[in-house]
Design a protein around this motif. Sequence first.
Motif, short mmCIF file in Angstrom:
data_model
loop_
_atom_site.label_atom_id
_atom_site.label_comp_id
_atom_site.label_asym_id
_atom_site.label_seq_id
_atom_site.Cartn_x
_atom_site.Cartn_y
_atom_site.Cartn_z
N LYS A 1 0.79 -1.21 -0.03
CA LYS A 1 -0.01 0.18 0.01
C LYS A 1 0.88 1.16 0.10
N GLN B 1 -4.97 3.62 -1.74
CA GLN B 1 -5.89 4.01 -0.55
C GLN B 1 -7.01 3.25 -0.41
N SER B 2 -6.61 1.98 0.73
CA SER B 2 -7.52 1.00 0.78
C SER B 2 -7.65 0.42 2.13
N ARG B 3 -8.65 0.36 2.92
CA ARG B 3 -8.65 -0.19 4.30
C ARG B 3 -8.85 -1.78 4.27
N ALA B 4 -8.91 -2.11 3.12
CA ALA B 4 -9.08 -3.79 3.10
C ALA B 4 -7.83 -4.37 3.52
#
Length: 238
Positions: free
Chosen positions: A83, A89-92
């Motif tokens: 990331k 830009q990810s909360r996974a």
Amino acid sequence: MSVDAVLLESPTMRSTVADRVEVLDRVRALELLPDEVHVTTEGVAAYFGVPEQTIYSLVHDHRAELTSNGYAVATGARLSSLKEVCRIQSRARSLALFTRRTVLNVAMLLRDSEIARQVRCYLLDAEHEARAARGSGWAAEAVDNPFPLPEGSVDAAVARVAEQVVRSVLAATVVPVLNALVDEVGGNSRRLDAVADRVDRLERIVLDDDERTVARRRRRLLGALDEGVPDDPDGPAY
């Protein structure tokens, strides 16, 4: 069945062309992540023009094969590093990653995509051209070596094994038979020589006996002439 269907149906055929990732760009530009190595599920779906769910389903059905060709799921520290490098830009908590080789593998499994079909056709053409080039190269060397086999190749190993098998079969079967035939011919020749010797001896005996008989009858005839009375019990000699 279409020509490209061989790739859809044969894992073995897919494995033989799995490294030809250059054909992807001949059909359509593939967008990689900033690390220049990976593609996300979203990027794979966009390349083939299919819904992301289609890619999820494909991974579910062929996960082992895709994993062997580079598919992986990043989690934990690896995901955090990815990331950061790729500015994702990810909360996974996980992210599916495809390499170019994996994307090529998807193209060989994905039925309902025109892009995938074109990739398969390019793959088959490239493989055909490569085989033709290898064939022409071997033909050019045929004068010096009628059976050019790369040292250490599978073909060379098979040729060596075949030669050993042929040699062992000849030694175990053909050679003993030939030796037996030679012995038999030699024995027959010796027997014929022995028969010829016996014939010669019999001829000499018959001739000798005949000469002795003639001489004996001559003596008896001369004796009868001297006495005036034939005494040959076999009758006149004339």
